[in-house]
Design an enzyme around this catalytic site. Structure first.
Site, PDB file in Angstrom:
ATOM      1  CG  ASP A   8      13.785  87.302  91.090  1.00 15.42           C
ATOM      2  OD1 ASP A   8      13.881  87.141  89.844  1.00 15.42           O
ATOM      3  OD2 ASP A   8      14.404  88.184  91.706  1.00 15.42           O
ATOM      4  CB  CYS A  65      17.321  86.582  90.354  1.00 10.76           C
ATOM      5  SG  CYS A  65      19.080  86.763  90.701  1.00 10.76           S
ATOM      6  CB  THR A  67      22.315  90.147  88.605  1.00  8.45           C
ATOM      7  OG1 THR A  67      22.017  89.730  89.947  1.00  8.45           O
ATOM      8  CG2 THR A  67      21.985  91.623  88.432  1.00  8.45           C
ATOM      9  CG  HIS A  98      38.449  73.862  86.778  1.00  5.64           C
ATOM     10  ND1 HIS A  98      39.444  74.798  86.620  1.00  5.64           N
ATOM     11  CD2 HIS A  98      38.586  72.999  85.727  1.00  5.64           C
ATOM     12  CE1 HIS A  98      40.158  74.512  85.541  1.00  5.64           C
ATOM     13  NE2 HIS A  98      39.647  73.431  84.967  1.00  5.64           N
ATOM     14  CG  HIS A 133      39.865  70.409  89.295  1.00  2.00           C
ATOM     15  ND1 HIS A 133      40.372  71.693  89.343  1.00  2.00           N
ATOM     16  CD2 HIS A 133      40.139  69.932  88.054  1.00  2.00           C
ATOM     17  CE1 HIS A 133      40.915  71.984  88.178  1.00  2.00           C
ATOM     18  NE2 HIS A 133      40.790  70.943  87.374  1.00  2.00           N
TER      19      HIS A 133
HETATM   20  C1  RB5 Z   1      15.020  92.071  91.810  1.00  2.00           C
HETATM   21  O1  RB5 Z   1      14.739  93.402  91.537  1.00  2.00           O
HETATM   22  C2  RB5 Z   1      16.527  91.831  91.757  1.00  2.00           C
HETATM   23  O2  RB5 Z   1      17.135  92.441  92.844  1.00  2.00           O
HETATM   24  C3  RB5 Z   1      16.809  90.342  91.757  1.00  2.00           C
HETATM   25  O3  RB5 Z   1      16.173  89.752  90.675  1.00  2.00           O
HETATM   26  C4  RB5 Z   1      18.271  89.932  91.623  1.00  2.00           C
HETATM   27  O4  RB5 Z   1      18.868  90.534  90.517  1.00  2.00           O
HETATM   28  C5  RB5 Z   1      19.089  89.998  92.824  1.00  2.00           C
HETATM   29  O5  RB5 Z   1      20.267  89.644  92.848  1.00  2.00           O
END
Ligand code: RB5
Length: 145
Positions: A8, A65, A67, A98, A133
């Site tokens: 994203d 993204c 996180t 695994h 596994h």
């Molecule tokens: C975007 O602001 C953020 O929410 C997205 O990149 C991501 O981290 C969502 O899990």
């Protein structure tokens, strides 16, 4: 190996870096976008990479993204996907050994470039260990039914 990748807006810069890096490892890359850092919704891009895996167009996927968490949650809604959100190369290798993960999701905001490169390398180069596994992964996939 063919690797499908997308991000994203929050993962865009890291995705661009990883596209180049994966090519230096000798793999073919399907870059499913986006092609700029305009705001987008990560589930749309998770679906593109998940589709490449389930159709067989790509063997492994990489999603970036902010996180990596949203991408993993979204990708795991697609039958046939085992997406792992990881922050260390060790966990990337274990997700392959695994769990036979077919998509790795990484953070563009909280994990540094070198670590993400090492994560992607470990994810691509580590094989599923099989053995004990196998049955566990089969049980994961049975939960889709
Ligand atoms: C975007 O602001 C953020 O929410 C997205 O990149 C991501 O981290 C969502 O899990």
């Amino acid at each position: 190996m063919v690797i499908s990748i997308a991000s994203d807006h929050a993962g865009f810069a890291e995705k661009q870096l990883l596209v180049g890096y994966i090519r230096t490892l000798g793999h073919d890359v399907l870059d499913r976008g986006p092609d700029n850092d305009d705001r987008v919704d990560y589930p749309d891009y998770a679906a593109l990479v998940a589709g490449d895996i389930t159709s067989g167009e790509a063997e492994r996927g990489v999603l970036v993204c902010g996180t990596g968490i949203g991408m993993a949650i979204a990708a795991n809604k697609v039958h046939g996907i085992r997406a792992a959100n990881v922050t260390t190369p060790e966990f990337a290798a274990l997700s392959r050994e695994h769990n036979d993960a077919n998509i790795v999701t990484v953070s563009g905001r909280f994990v540094d470039d070198d670590t993400n490169r090492a994560i992607v390398k470990a994810f691509i180069e580590t094989e599923f260990a099989g053995g004990r596994h196998e049955g566990r992964v089969a049980k994961i996939m049975a939960l889709e039914r």
